[in-house]
Design an enzyme around this catalytic site. Structure first.
Site, PDB file in Angstrom:
ATOM      1  N   HIS A 102     -29.911 -34.698  14.845  1.00  0.00           N
ATOM      2  CA  HIS A 102     -28.773 -33.671  14.374  1.00  0.00           C
ATOM      3  C   HIS A 102     -27.392 -34.461  13.821  1.00  0.00           C
ATOM      4  O   HIS A 102     -27.146 -35.459  14.613  1.00  0.00           O
ATOM      5  CB  HIS A 102     -28.343 -32.489  15.299  1.00  0.00           C
ATOM      6  CG  HIS A 102     -28.029 -33.213  16.404  1.00  0.00           C
ATOM      7  ND1 HIS A 102     -29.086 -33.322  17.494  1.00  0.00           N
ATOM      8  CD2 HIS A 102     -26.950 -33.284  17.195  1.00  0.00           C
ATOM      9  CE1 HIS A 102     -28.600 -33.809  18.650  1.00  0.00           C
ATOM     10  NE2 HIS A 102     -27.104 -33.891  18.590  1.00  0.00           N
ATOM     11  N   HIS A 104     -23.588 -34.416  13.325  1.00  0.00           N
ATOM     12  CA  HIS A 104     -22.506 -33.474  13.410  1.00  0.00           C
ATOM     13  C   HIS A 104     -21.659 -33.631  12.308  1.00  0.00           C
ATOM     14  O   HIS A 104     -21.332 -34.856  11.912  1.00  0.00           O
ATOM     15  CB  HIS A 104     -21.612 -34.095  14.540  1.00  0.00           C
ATOM     16  CG  HIS A 104     -22.411 -33.908  15.954  1.00  0.00           C
ATOM     17  ND1 HIS A 104     -22.362 -32.999  16.885  1.00  0.00           N
ATOM     18  CD2 HIS A 104     -23.413 -34.661  16.466  1.00  0.00           C
ATOM     19  CE1 HIS A 104     -22.640 -33.121  18.123  1.00  0.00           C
ATOM     20  NE2 HIS A 104     -23.410 -34.005  17.936  1.00  0.00           N
TER      21      HIS A 104
HETATM   22  P1  DGP Z   1     -25.597 -34.465  21.101  1.00  0.00           P
HETATM   23  O1  DGP Z   1     -24.734 -34.493  22.295  1.00  0.00           O
HETATM   24  O2  DGP Z   1     -25.009 -35.201  20.010  1.00  0.00           O
HETATM   25  O3  DGP Z   1     -26.843 -34.378  21.476  1.00  0.00           O
HETATM   26  O4  DGP Z   1     -25.043 -32.733  20.518  1.00  0.00           O
HETATM   27  C1  DGP Z   1     -25.809 -31.602  20.819  1.00  0.00           C
HETATM   28  C2  DGP Z   1     -24.950 -30.702  20.443  1.00  0.00           C
HETATM   29  O5  DGP Z   1     -25.660 -29.308  20.280  1.00  0.00           O
HETATM   30  C3  DGP Z   1     -23.805 -30.207  21.362  1.00  0.00           C
HETATM   31  O6  DGP Z   1     -22.491 -30.413  20.498  1.00  0.00           O
HETATM   32  C4  DGP Z   1     -23.930 -28.865  21.767  1.00  0.00           C
HETATM   33  C5  DGP Z   1     -25.083 -28.245  20.690  1.00  0.00           C
HETATM   34  N1  DGP Z   1     -25.949 -27.118  21.076  1.00  0.00           N
HETATM   35  C6  DGP Z   1     -26.636 -27.397  22.350  1.00  0.00           C
HETATM   36  N2  DGP Z   1     -27.501 -26.227  22.122  1.00  0.00           N
HETATM   37  C7  DGP Z   1     -27.065 -25.525  21.365  1.00  0.00           C
HETATM   38  C8  DGP Z   1     -27.711 -24.063  20.784  1.00  0.00           C
HETATM   39  O7  DGP Z   1     -28.600 -23.564  21.275  1.00  0.00           O
HETATM   40  N3  DGP Z   1     -27.023 -23.724  19.563  1.00  0.00           N
HETATM   41  C9  DGP Z   1     -26.098 -24.455  19.033  1.00  0.00           C
HETATM   42  N4  DGP Z   1     -25.762 -23.767  17.947  1.00  0.00           N
HETATM   43  N5  DGP Z   1     -25.857 -25.319  19.388  1.00  0.00           N
HETATM   44  C10 DGP Z   1     -26.260 -26.015  20.314  1.00  0.00           C
END
Ligand code: DGP
Length: 116
Positions: A102, A104
């Site tokens: 992903h 950001h």
């Molecule tokens: P990272 O630490 O780079 O793996 O970021 C993962 C991000 O994903 C973190 O900022 C929170 C987000 N996240 C985790 N679960 C969900 C979810 O179910 N929905 C959404 N919209 N974001 C999520």
């Protein structure tokens, strides 16, 4: 398209878990982060499951480029004319917590460098 039934982001792609979707294409999906770190904090993902950016670039290089196309369009939609930051956390030291690649997209405030 590859998918992992245990992966939370694959489940968002499949429509099994709700998300605030801001952009989509045949190969990508973008939705707002649950724990925003900036006024705009969007996650841009490939529909296919790859654990990190390098694996995506190897497996689907065109889709890797589509993530950046999507980011440009979202930044314009969000009015981020002053700039924005694109981040791929990769691995434990970078605090990657979801192992579906992903990007950001962070914007809407001034940011520090170096990051924490
Ligand atoms: P990272 O630490 O780079 O793996 O970021 C993962 C991000 O994903 C973190 O900022 C929170 C987000 N996240 C985790 N679960 C969900 C979810 O179910 N929905 C959404 N919209 N974001 C999520």
């Amino acid at each position: 398209m590859t998918a992992d039934p245990e992966c939370i982001f694959c489940r968002i792609v499949a429509g099994e878990i709700p998300a605030d979707v801001v952009h989509e294409s045949a190969t990508t999906l973008a939705f707002r982060d649950l724990m925003p770190q900036a006024p705009t904090h969007v996650l841009v993902i490939p529909r296919s499951h790859y654990p990190n950016a390098a694996a995506l670039a190897t497996g689907e290089p065109a889709t890797a480029a589509h993530l950046f196309d999507a980011a440009r369009e979202i930044a314009a939609d969000e009015g981020l004319e002053n700039g924005y930051r694109l981040v791929f956390n990769t691995g434990a030291d970078a605090h990657q917590t979801v192992f579906h690649v992903h990007m950001h997209l962070l914007g809407g405030r001034s940011m520090d460098w170096p990051p924490g």
